[in-house]
Design an enzyme around this catalytic site. Structure first.
Site, mmCIF file in Angstrom:
data_model
loop_
_atom_site.group_PDB
_atom_site.id
_atom_site.type_symbol
_atom_site.label_atom_id
_atom_site.label_comp_id
_atom_site.label_asym_id
_atom_site.label_seq_id
_atom_site.Cartn_x
_atom_site.Cartn_y
_atom_site.Cartn_z
ATOM 1 N N LYS A 140 6.642 48.074 -1.378
ATOM 2 C CA LYS A 140 5.336 47.767 -0.774
ATOM 3 C C LYS A 140 4.448 49.000 -0.818
ATOM 4 C CE LYS A 140 5.132 44.361 -0.857
ATOM 5 N NZ LYS A 140 6.128 43.392 -1.189
ATOM 6 N N HIS A 175 24.356 62.164 -2.600
ATOM 7 C CA HIS A 175 24.834 62.175 -3.986
ATOM 8 C C HIS A 175 23.699 62.453 -4.978
ATOM 9 C CE1 HIS A 175 28.728 60.918 -2.626
ATOM 10 N NE2 HIS A 175 28.171 59.915 -1.961
ATOM 11 N N ASN A 179 -4.155 31.848 -21.276
ATOM 12 C CA ASN A 179 -3.273 32.526 -20.328
ATOM 13 C C ASN A 179 -1.869 32.450 -20.909
ATOM 14 O OD1 ASN A 179 -1.765 33.342 -18.120
ATOM 15 N ND2 ASN A 179 -1.978 31.386 -17.045
ATOM 16 N N GLY A 180 -1.251 33.598 -21.147
ATOM 17 C CA GLY A 180 0.106 33.591 -21.702
ATOM 18 C C GLY A 180 0.225 34.611 -22.810
ATOM 19 N N TRP A 231 -5.489 39.699 -16.924
ATOM 20 C CA TRP A 231 -4.528 40.779 -16.694
ATOM 21 C C TRP A 231 -4.065 41.162 -18.092
ATOM 22 C CZ3 TRP A 231 0.600 41.882 -17.749
ATOM 23 C CH2 TRP A 231 1.184 42.905 -16.992
ATOM 24 N N ARG A 246 -4.660 36.382 -9.848
ATOM 25 C CA ARG A 246 -3.819 36.252 -11.043
ATOM 26 C C ARG A 246 -4.092 37.341 -12.073
ATOM 27 N NH1 ARG A 246 -1.406 31.193 -11.484
ATOM 28 N NH2 ARG A 246 -1.059 31.540 -13.689
ATOM 29 N N CYS A 306 -3.472 36.169 -15.480
ATOM 30 C CA CYS A 306 -4.708 35.594 -16.000
ATOM 31 C C CYS A 306 -4.962 34.237 -15.336
ATOM 32 C CB CYS A 306 -4.694 35.386 -17.506
ATOM 33 S SG CYS A 306 -4.394 36.870 -18.446
ATOM 34 N N GLU A 313 3.296 49.779 -4.443
ATOM 35 C CA GLU A 313 2.377 48.786 -5.007
ATOM 36 C C GLU A 313 0.948 48.974 -4.548
ATOM 37 O OE1 GLU A 313 4.403 45.041 -3.788
ATOM 38 O OE2 GLU A 313 4.166 44.522 -5.888
ATOM 39 N N GLU A 367 12.464 47.200 -0.202
ATOM 40 C CA GLU A 367 11.212 46.463 -0.064
ATOM 41 C C GLU A 367 10.118 47.359 0.538
ATOM 42 O OE1 GLU A 367 10.044 43.951 -1.280
ATOM 43 O OE2 GLU A 367 8.423 43.279 0.010
#
Ligand code: M6R
Length: 617
Positions: free
Chosen positions: A496, A515, A100-101, A74, A27, A2, A499, A492
């Site tokens: 990527k 395995h 925000n929070g 968000w 954000r 946010c 996402e 990574e």
């Protein structure tokens, strides 16, 4: 998570708020809204989805006023729709709040307010705040001076809140005042010419404010067209010297690139060039030498991509410097920290410096370090791209990776910067312990070549990955394999791709394939295998053979070598010391993910459900 922007002064608020929100959209971007106040009217406009929808709404129904608050969300509590978007209002529509929070005790507060007859209009935790402020205003009216009324009402309301939050409030009856509070979520005050601001992050203030003050936890700011007053938690006035803000440090321009992510991938050669000098000079950074003294073990705390950088770091600490190291998910660590032994260095890694889990884990460690070794300087180090962040205020030593502002939600150049920070520390520790060993010398020599090699790889790989991406149009699953220091790069690469392209991807140490994961393979599942020469090179090739035998389409990342007949495609990397190779092998991973997502027409810079800094647990 946010973004908050608020402004008051001589100019119309709405355009300034929209500009600030645009720069904070990384954000959170599932809904947005703003409210302005003029004598006798509080105007509020909210829209589901990206900021562009709010902008369109405002074009049809403009709002006026020189005092206003804005928010890009968000979602945490309640679906991402206009009803749950901020600002949230009290029942009379006279108090507007952006937050925000997280308000952890919102259920209890809501119940209490409902018992007193308050009706809620959203599912958010934030909505309790305007109702609490409205009640406090009613209680205080007539007992305090009108100029203190809003400030004291907000103070009374926040006393009842538990959690971590930054918020800004406006009120119909005082159109020339706005009040903001910070408590464990970032909030800055910006000072411009005849215009004053609050924002959750610096880019929102670049170009409009010439200096900034970062609020402390519990601090409140009262903004009027005449200036800004600060108050501590007990309501006493405080004074602080603002820091100058250089707008060009926060420019957010895509240059010739289609997306910020692509631009940021290409900026990695510059990040490396700046770092290589630092890697060689690191012992000169004074505060670091202190924190690195007498270290016998290292524990690393991080989330997501930063955790992958930490895994590379741990490998270097162990293999280069011979120091046992452990990497933890910060979110797990905070609830089950392992026993802390003397002479342990704790490193928190977070590009944003605002990740709630990482900050919470570091706060725990700060206490434990103090209790265990009260007489030595705190062995706590933060690695971040934002030294002005909450992390910067929390830990005593910061290594700033100085990668420049990263706008793409998927971390790329900051990942490289974090890895380089680990090379610098590991080389320093290794030299301290063993002098200039052959391995240390070889690594230093390899690092000196890195900027040039990165430029070559970036240049050569961009087109190749773009072509390769066509073959991923129908792909649903991808497996990434790596070993040793390149295992974190496999993780990574998978992260990527997940996402930004929403394709399911997993990274494994190549030896683990047989395995279990090998059961997933067939001709529809591409396997990306990092095969750099080193002690496990032949093993990696054998693991790749096993995948090929199951008809998997094999993409190799490694030097062009005699065994390339194993791979269907090779993305070549210059021959380089294995320990330094992650700094190059990561590039095709990033470019492949980027091109696959771009080819699918997805919003690469703002992937669904994500946000650049995760300030909630
Ligand atoms: O700001 P941080 O480095 O602490 O963020 C940690 C993760 O949230 C972050 O790395 C996340 O995984 C990114 N979206 C990676 O691209």
């Amino acid at each position: 998570m946010c973004g908050i922007v608020a402004t008051i002064g001589s100019r119309e608020a709405a355009p300034l708020l929209l500009q600030g929100l645009q720069r904070l959209e990384y954000r959170g971007y599932d809904s947005a809204g703003l409210a302005t106040v003029t004598p006798g009217q509080l105007h509020c406009c909210k829209a589901e989805g990206k900021l562009v929808h709010l902008r369109e709404k405002l074009e049809k129904t403009p709002v006026s006023g020189c005092c206003g608050i804005g928010h890009t969300r968000w979602a945490t509590h309640g679906k991402p729709d206009a009803r749950n978007a901020h600002p949230q209002l009290d029942e009379a529509g006279s108090v507007a709040v952006v937050q925000n929070g997280i308000i952890e005790n919102h259920r209890h507060l809501r119940q209490h307010l409902e018992q007193r007859g308050v009706h809620f209009g959203s599912d958010t935790d934030t909505e309790v705040i305007p109702h609490l402020v409205a009640q406090a205003l009613a209680d205080l009216r007539g007992t305090v001076s009108p100029t203190d009324l809003l400030r004291l009402a907000v103070a009374q309301a926040v006393q009842q809140l538990e959690g971590a939050y930054a918020l800004a409030v406006i009120w119909l009856d005082q159109p020339e005042e706005l009040v903001a509070v910070r408590y464990r979520a970032p909030l800055l005050v910006g000072l411009g010419e005849g215009q004053f601001f609050c924002a959750s992050d610096t880019p929102a203030l670049a170009g409009v404010a010439s200096s900034i003050v970062s609020l402390e936890d519990g601090e409140m700011a009262r903004l009027t067209p005449l200036g800004v007053e600060l108050f501590d938690q007990s309501g006493q006035r405080t004074q602080r010297t603002p820091h100058p803000l250089r707008g060009d440090d926060y420019t957010t321009d895509k240059r010739q690139f289609r997306h910020f992510m692509l631009k940021e991938i290409h900026e990695q050669a510059d990040v490396a060039a700046a770092w290589v000098e630092r890697c060689l000079a690191l012992p000169a950074e004074d505060s670091l030498t202190t924190v690195l003294q007498d270290v016998q073990r290292v524990q690393l705390l991080a989330c997501g991509t930063s955790r992958h950088a930490a895994l590379v770091g741990a490998h270097l600490f162990e293999q280069l410097a011979g120091i046992p190291s452990s990497v933890h998910y910060a979110s797990e660590f905070r609830y089950a920290p392992p026993p802390l032994l003397p002479r342990t260095l704790t490193i928190g890694v977070t590009q944003s410096g605002e990740t709630a889990d990482t900050l919470a884990a570091l706060t725990i460690e700060m206490e434990r370090h103090r209790a265990l070794e009260p007489d030595v300087p705190l062995r706590l180090l933060g690695i971040t791209n934002r030294s002005d962040s909450s992390l910067g205020r929390l830990v005593p030593h910061i290594l700033d990776i100085r990668a420049g502002v990263e706008i793409g939600v998927a971390a790329t150049k900051t990942f490289l910067g974090q890895m380089l920070a680990f090379y610098a520390i590991a080389l320093h520790l290794a030299s301290q312990r063993h002098g200039a060993s052959a391995q240390v010398t070889a690594c230093r020599q390899a690092l000196a070549q890195l900027p040039e090699q990165l430029s070559q790889v970036l240049h050569a790989m961009d087109r190749r990955c773009a072509d390769l991406a066509h073959g991923f149009a129908e792909t649903r699953d991808v497996i990434y394999l790596g070993r040793g220091i390149n295992y974190p790069i496999a993780l990574e690469g998978a992260l990527k791709l997940k996402e930004i392209s929403y394709i399911h991807a997993e990274g494994y140490p190549a030896g683990e394939m047989k395995h279990g994961p090998i059961a997933l393979l067939d001709q529809h599942v591409p396997v990306v295998s990092i095969a750099m020469p080193g002690p496990v090179f032949e093993k990696v090739l054998s693991n790749a053979q096993e995948a090929k035998a199951r008809d998997a389409h094999l993409i190799g990342i490694g030097p062009v070598c005699a065994d390339t007949e194993i791979f269907d495609v090779v993305l070549p990397i210059p021959p380089v010391h294995e320990l330094v190779s992650p700094l190059l092998t990561v590039v095709p991973m990033q470019l492949l993910a980027y091109h696959v997502a771009a080819h699918r027409g997805l919003d690469v810079d703002q992937p669904r459900n994500l946000a650049k800094s995760v300030t909630v647990e």
